[in-house]
Write an enzyme that holds these catalytic residues in place. Structure first.
Site, PDB file in Angstrom:
ATOM      1  N   SER A  63       0.827  -1.209   0.000  1.00  0.00           N
ATOM      2  CA  SER A  63       0.000   0.000   0.000  1.00  0.00           C
ATOM      3  C   SER A  63       0.859   1.256   0.000  1.00  0.00           C
ATOM      4  O   SER A  63       2.037   1.240   0.351  1.00  0.00           O
ATOM      5  CB  SER A  63      -0.908   0.014   1.228  1.00  0.00           C
ATOM      6  OG  SER A  63      -1.570  -1.214   1.368  1.00  0.00           O
TER       7      SER A  63
HETATM    8  N1  SAH Z   1      -0.747  -4.916   4.039  1.00  0.00           N
HETATM    9  C1  SAH Z   1       0.050  -5.217   2.858  1.00  0.00           C
HETATM   10  C2  SAH Z   1      -0.641  -4.869   1.559  1.00  0.00           C
HETATM   11  C3  SAH Z   1      -1.752  -5.800   1.321  1.00  0.00           C
HETATM   12  S1  SAH Z   1      -2.298  -6.051  -0.335  1.00  0.00           S
HETATM   13  C4  SAH Z   1       1.407  -4.549   2.923  1.00  0.00           C
HETATM   14  O1  SAH Z   1       1.699  -3.848   3.893  1.00  0.00           O
HETATM   15  O2  SAH Z   1       2.210  -4.783   2.016  1.00  0.00           O
HETATM   16  C5  SAH Z   1      -3.654  -7.112   0.080  1.00  0.00           C
HETATM   17  C6  SAH Z   1      -3.282  -8.509   0.486  1.00  0.00           C
HETATM   18  O3  SAH Z   1      -4.468  -9.153   0.893  1.00  0.00           O
HETATM   19  C7  SAH Z   1      -2.713  -9.342  -0.652  1.00  0.00           C
HETATM   20  O4  SAH Z   1      -1.440  -9.803  -0.321  1.00  0.00           O
HETATM   21  C8  SAH Z   1      -3.718 -10.492  -0.793  1.00  0.00           C
HETATM   22  O5  SAH Z   1      -3.111 -11.749  -1.092  1.00  0.00           O
HETATM   23  C9  SAH Z   1      -4.354 -10.514   0.573  1.00  0.00           C
HETATM   24  N2  SAH Z   1      -5.679 -11.153   0.632  1.00  0.00           N
HETATM   25  C10 SAH Z   1      -6.717 -11.013  -0.209  1.00  0.00           C
HETATM   26  N3  SAH Z   1      -7.745 -11.785   0.189  1.00  0.00           N
HETATM   27  C11 SAH Z   1      -7.352 -12.422   1.332  1.00  0.00           C
HETATM   28  C12 SAH Z   1      -7.964 -13.354   2.224  1.00  0.00           C
HETATM   29  N4  SAH Z   1      -9.200 -13.829   2.047  1.00  0.00           N
HETATM   30  N5  SAH Z   1      -7.250 -13.793   3.274  1.00  0.00           N
HETATM   31  C13 SAH Z   1      -5.985 -13.348   3.497  1.00  0.00           C
HETATM   32  N6  SAH Z   1      -5.362 -12.484   2.690  1.00  0.00           N
HETATM   33  C14 SAH Z   1      -6.029 -12.016   1.616  1.00  0.00           C
END
Ligand code: SAH
Length: 214
Positions: A63
């Site tokens: 992000s």
């Molecule tokens: N917080 C992260 C950015 C997240 S991007 C950082 O600091 O880099 C969103 C993430 O959510 C992705 O890696 C994706 O794989 C995850 N995601 C999406 N659906 C999900 C689910 N049902 N359970 C766990 N993770 C999930």
């Protein structure tokens, strides 16, 4: 890069965060200590101090730093808190949280992402984070209830199991809305009798997807 260049870059990074509304001194302190470049690989590492999302493995993104700061601030963290993050991604957000609370659990549906994040946490000595590969839509019942929950992928509505795993008085921050449209960042506070909802700002996140990834 010289030490002086690095100091200038760090100051500009913190200035950009402040000018976008990240004003909490503890959050800024954590973002000063945790180097975002550690969480961005290859070519994009050079852009780690720019206020933009960047690609990471598995087609996901790290992000935008100002959004990380604003979400962290919106959680109103207390030092004794046990926090659950859904969406480990690069691990950057979890690392910021680890500086501000007692314990962080972070879940991603891609095993590869949790494995890579775990290696970075170890290298940085961040021993209060546990990264788990699972479908975060179900939360982490064995560690519930949580003081705070942060979801960093967008769902249409707050997932029921996450609402249920928030302690009374606890706070959850998450983006809600359709994945290809502008979403709303909301704050949910659990009260004795139900849940209060605050709309914070428009945001854009990758979708929360059910089930484990490949
Ligand atoms: N917080 C992260 C950015 C997240 S991007 C950082 O600091 O880099 C969103 C993430 O959510 C992705 O890696 C994706 O794989 C995850 N995601 C999406 N659906 C999900 C689910 N049902 N359970 C766990 N993770 C999930």
């Amino acid at each position: 890069m010289t030490a002086e260049d690095e100091a200038t870059r760090k100051m500009q990074f913190l200035f950009a965060l402040r000018s976008r509304g990240v004003t909490d001194a503890r959050v800024l302190g954590a973002m000063e200590r945790i180097d975002r470049a550690q969480f961005v690989k290859g070519l994009f590492a050079a852009r780690a101090y720019e206020d933009m999302p960047l690609p990471i493995a598995a087609g996901q993104t790290i992000s935008q730093p100002s959004i990380v700061g604003l979400m962290t601030q919106a959680l109103r963290l207390e030092p004794r808190d046990k926090v659950l993050e859904i969406g480990t991604g690069s691990g950057y957000q979890a690392a910021i949280l680890s500086q501000l609370v007692r314990r962080v659990y972070t879940i991603d549906r891609f095993r590869r992402l949790t494995a890579e994040a775990r290696a970075i946490f170890e290298a940085l000595g961040l021993t209060n984070i546990t990264a788990i590969a699972a479908d975060g839509c179900f939360g982490l019942p064995e560690q519930a209830p949580f003081d705070r929950i942060l979801v960093t992928a967008a769902a249409e509505d707050p997932p029921g199991p996450l609402l249920a795993q928030l302690r009374i008085g606890g706070i959850m921050v998450l983006p809600v809305g359709q994945s290809d449209a502008v979403q709303s960042l909301i704050r949910v506070t659990r009260t004795e009798t139900g849940y209060d909802y605050d709309e914070l700002r428009p945001v854009r996140f990758v979708p929360l997807v059910e089930g484990l990834g490949d």
